[in-house]
Design an enzyme around this catalytic site. Structure first.
Site, PDB file in Angstrom:
ATOM      1  N   ASP A 159       0.866  -1.173   0.000  1.00  0.00           N
ATOM      2  CA  ASP A 159       0.000   0.000   0.000  1.00  0.00           C
ATOM      3  C   ASP A 159       0.907   1.228   0.000  1.00  0.00           C
ATOM      4  O   ASP A 159       2.076   1.149   0.401  1.00  0.00           O
ATOM      5  CB  ASP A 159      -0.882  -0.035   1.255  1.00  0.00           C
ATOM      6  CG  ASP A 159      -1.622   1.264   1.468  1.00  0.00           C
ATOM      7  OD1 ASP A 159      -2.351   1.691   0.556  1.00  0.00           O
ATOM      8  OD2 ASP A 159      -1.446   1.865   2.537  1.00  0.00           O
ATOM      9  N   ASP A 182      -0.119   5.137   0.934  1.00  0.00           N
ATOM     10  CA  ASP A 182      -0.333   6.083   2.028  1.00  0.00           C
ATOM     11  C   ASP A 182      -0.487   5.361   3.365  1.00  0.00           C
ATOM     12  O   ASP A 182      -1.341   4.499   3.518  1.00  0.00           O
ATOM     13  CB  ASP A 182      -1.566   6.940   1.748  1.00  0.00           C
ATOM     14  CG  ASP A 182      -1.437   7.734   0.456  1.00  0.00           C
ATOM     15  OD1 ASP A 182      -0.340   8.254   0.195  1.00  0.00           O
ATOM     16  OD2 ASP A 182      -2.426   7.814  -0.294  1.00  0.00           O
TER      17      ASP A 182
END
Length: 185
Positions: free
Chosen positions: A8, A10
């Site tokens: 991922d 953020d």
């Protein structure tokens, strides 16, 4: 066959600060470049998978996102193989609005990676800081999941996972610790 790790963006690679629309807003988390280098050195191919509804909301353009990812790619020593993103938001107007198969927690970005890059999910790992990150792998049992506490509030995210009947395979404070645990013999 090389292994794959899905990361991922953020809250996992960079600080969770809302919408990152410009490269100067990107704050790579401590230890992340070295952790990514360790993954690469251990033979993992690295793919970043990220929801970017700021495009659908009109906060930034696909070209703006490309500039942010170019900055991130530089900070990560050019190691990620690809950056796949979902530009959609269910409540936005066309062309980016409405339902889609790529917005996490749907598995669309993982399936895109498999198709576009010819990847196998066997031995794959997904690392993220939110329930929706890990939920994208729930129908793909070959993918091992690691939850990191470096982004969204862990109490909320773990509660959402448990409510969905999903348990991460492992947890770590942040990406460097997740990578260390993953690579331990």
């Amino acid at each position: 066959m090389s292994r794959i790790v899905f990361l991922d963006r953020d809250g996992t690679l960079n600080a969770e600060v809302g919408f990152v629309a410009r490269p100067d807003q990107l704050r790579v988390l401590p230890g992340v470049p070295d952790a990514v280098a360790r993954l690469h050195g251990a033979g993992y191919r690295i793919v970043v998978v990220t929801n970017q509804s700021g495009i659908a909301r009109g906060l930034y353009s696909p070209a703006d996102l490309a500039r942010v990812h170019a900055r991130l790619h530089q900070a990560l020593h050019g190691l990620p193989l690809a950056y796949l993103h979902c530009p959609h938001h269910p409540e936005a107007p066309p062309p980016w609005g409405g339902p889609c198969s790529c917005r996490k927690p749907a598995p669309g970005l993982l399936l895109q990676a498999r198709e576009l890059l010819g990847l196998s999910f066997e031995g794959a790992v997904l690392i993220g800081d939110s329930a929706r990150d890990l939920l994208m792998a729930r129908e793909l049992p070959a993918i091992r999941t690691i939850y990191v506490h470096s982004g969204k509030p862990p109490v909320d995210e773990l509660s959402a996972l448990w409510t969905a009947g999903v348990r991460p395979h492992a947890q770590a404070v942040a990406l460097p610790e997740a990578v260390a645990a993953l690579l331990e013999p």
